[in-house]
Design a protein around this motif. Structure first.
Motif, short mmCIF file in Angstrom:
data_model
loop_
_atom_site.label_atom_id
_atom_site.label_comp_id
_atom_site.label_asym_id
_atom_site.label_seq_id
_atom_site.Cartn_x
_atom_site.Cartn_y
_atom_site.Cartn_z
N UNK A 1 0.84 -1.20 0.00
CA UNK A 1 0.00 0.00 0.00
C UNK A 1 0.88 1.25 0.00
N UNK A 2 1.90 1.24 0.84
CA UNK A 2 2.79 2.38 0.92
C UNK A 2 3.56 2.62 -0.37
N UNK A 3 3.97 1.54 -1.04
CA UNK A 3 4.69 1.68 -2.31
C UNK A 3 3.82 2.37 -3.36
N UNK A 4 2.54 1.99 -3.41
CA UNK A 4 1.65 2.60 -4.40
C UNK A 4 1.42 4.08 -4.11
N UNK A 5 1.29 4.43 -2.81
CA UNK A 5 1.13 5.84 -2.45
C UNK A 5 2.39 6.62 -2.79
N UNK A 6 3.56 6.05 -2.45
CA UNK A 6 4.82 6.72 -2.75
C UNK A 6 5.00 6.90 -4.25
N UNK A 7 4.63 5.88 -5.04
CA UNK A 7 4.75 5.98 -6.50
C UNK A 7 3.88 7.10 -7.06
N UNK A 8 2.70 7.27 -6.49
CA UNK A 8 1.79 8.30 -6.98
C UNK A 8 2.38 9.70 -6.74
N UNK A 9 3.00 9.88 -5.59
CA UNK A 9 3.62 11.17 -5.31
C UNK A 9 4.89 11.37 -6.13
N UNK A 10 5.61 10.28 -6.41
CA UNK A 10 6.80 10.38 -7.24
C UNK A 10 6.42 10.83 -8.64
N UNK A 11 5.35 10.28 -9.16
CA UNK A 11 4.87 10.66 -10.49
C UNK A 11 4.49 12.14 -10.53
N UNK A 12 4.04 12.65 -9.41
CA UNK A 12 3.63 14.06 -9.34
C UNK A 12 4.81 15.01 -9.22
N UNK A 13 6.03 14.43 -9.04
CA UNK A 13 7.26 15.22 -8.92
C UNK A 13 7.27 16.12 -7.69
N UNK A 14 6.62 15.65 -6.62
CA UNK A 14 6.61 16.43 -5.38
C UNK A 14 7.58 15.88 -4.34
N UNK A 15 8.29 14.82 -4.70
CA UNK A 15 9.22 14.22 -3.73
C UNK A 15 10.61 14.82 -3.80
N UNK A 16 10.90 15.55 -4.86
CA UNK A 16 12.21 16.17 -4.99
C UNK A 16 13.27 15.25 -5.53
N UNK A 17 12.96 13.95 -5.62
CA UNK A 17 13.90 12.97 -6.15
C UNK A 17 13.14 11.96 -6.98
N UNK A 18 13.82 11.37 -7.94
CA UNK A 18 13.19 10.36 -8.78
C UNK A 18 13.20 9.00 -8.08
N UNK A 19 12.03 8.40 -7.99
CA UNK A 19 11.94 7.04 -7.48
C UNK A 19 12.45 6.81 -6.08
N UNK A 20 11.95 7.55 -5.06
CA UNK A 20 12.41 7.31 -3.70
C UNK A 20 12.05 5.90 -3.25
N UNK A 21 12.96 5.25 -2.60
CA UNK A 21 12.73 3.88 -2.16
C UNK A 21 11.91 3.88 -0.88
N UNK A 22 10.95 3.01 -0.82
CA UNK A 22 10.12 2.92 0.38
C UNK A 22 10.74 1.90 1.33
#
Length: 300
Positions: free
Chosen positions: A214-235
């Motif tokens: 569940x957490x990976x899918x949420x993290x992926x959605x924010x990564x796609x939005x470019x709001x994490x500041x980094x590409x593909x943060x590892x959960x």
């Protein structure tokens, strides 16, 4: 998600005779952004030398140097060890004399502080960095499991993050059956980095396949939005217990700490299990109760 098996064993390189650890740039720990001041990105090359530690409070004496520091009563046992073995080892390794305050302490102790004496500042620093102070410990009100860290630069990005988070209800439905809540197990301790004698972060490991997915899918959605500041943060689900940055909030210094004995004695400690009923989007700021400020919630 990418394999994170090497996160705890980063590559080591030598530059001009000095050894450095190379940390993964896309491995995010939430407490990286704990400071209220503007965030300054640190180099991914972490110097293994202690020369960076401030020496302002180390006093020079006729026989060498002296330093006073406060050690919480609950930590004294970890420093002393069984029959004083840990304290003896620490003094031998750092070539210092460490005196913890007692009920009948006199001139060598002021205001219940621990006194470290040695022949050089470097020895004092080595012993000082091995100590664990209450200031580096996470307070109970802010204990949490991290899924993803966002870097939001203005209100527009905050509103966008809130909207994305609220739309993650479909992810919860995908992974959870009706009236089902993840039961996470909190077991084991780990550090960020590869040297437990000079740790920055000590955290508890989280075990639950449903929450991980569940957490990976949420993290992926924010990564796609470019709001994490980094590409593909590892959960890597974790709950931070100690962080050197917490100490820097009050002293301006983020010094390493030694967790070798803690990992030896409690590395596999089982904290128990907890049912997760909701996920929160929070600001890294505190409310009147000392908790992180919740911006939005997702009921599971």
């Amino acid at each position: 998600m990418a394999d994170d098996s090497n996160v705890m064993k980063p590559d080591v390189i030598n530059i001009n005779g000095r050894c450095y650890r190379v940390l993964e740039e896309n491995f995010i720990m939430d407490d990286e952004f704990e400071k209220d001041s503007d965030y300054t990105h640190e180099s991914t090359l972490i110097d293994n030398d202690y020369n960076h530690v401030e020496e302002d409070n180390i006093e020079e004496t006729a026989n060498g140097y002296k330093f006073y520091m406060r050690v919480p009563n609950r930590c004294s046992g970890m420093i002393i060890g069984r029959k004083g073995s840990t304290l003896k080892q620490l003094q031998q390794e750092t070539e210092t004399k460490i005196k913890l305050p007692t009920s009948n302490s006199h001139s060598d102790h002021k205001n219940g502080l621990t006194c470290i004496t040695g022949s050089s500042k470097r020895n004092i620093i080595s012993a000082k960095c091995s100590g664990i102070e209450q200031s580096i410990m996470q307070v109970p009100q802010r204990l949490h499991i991290t899924i993803v860290v966002l870097r939001l630069l203005d209100e527009a990005e905050e509103d966008r993050a809130k909207q994305i988070f609220e739309n993650c209800s479909d992810i919860a439905k995908k992974h959870l059956k009706a009236n089902e809540h993840p039961m996470v197990r909190v077991k084991g301790l780990e550090i960020m980095g590869d040297d437990p004698s000079a740790a920055n972060v000590l955290y508890a490991k989280i075990h639950d396949k449903i929450m991980q997915s569940l957490g990976e899918d949420i993290a992926d959605r924010f990564t796609t939005s470019e709001l994490t500041g980094k590409d593909g943060p590892r959960l890597k689900l974790h709950a931070t217990l100690m962080n050197s940055r917490y100490r820097s909030l009050s002293t301006g210094k983020a010094e390493f700490f030694d967790v070798r004995d803690i990992l030896k004695e409690m590395g596999d400690f089982d904290f128990g299990s907890e049912r997760i009923n909701s996920i929160h989007l929070c600001k890294m700021q505190k409310n009147a109760d000392g908790q992180y400020i919740t911006v939005a919630s997702l009921t599971l």
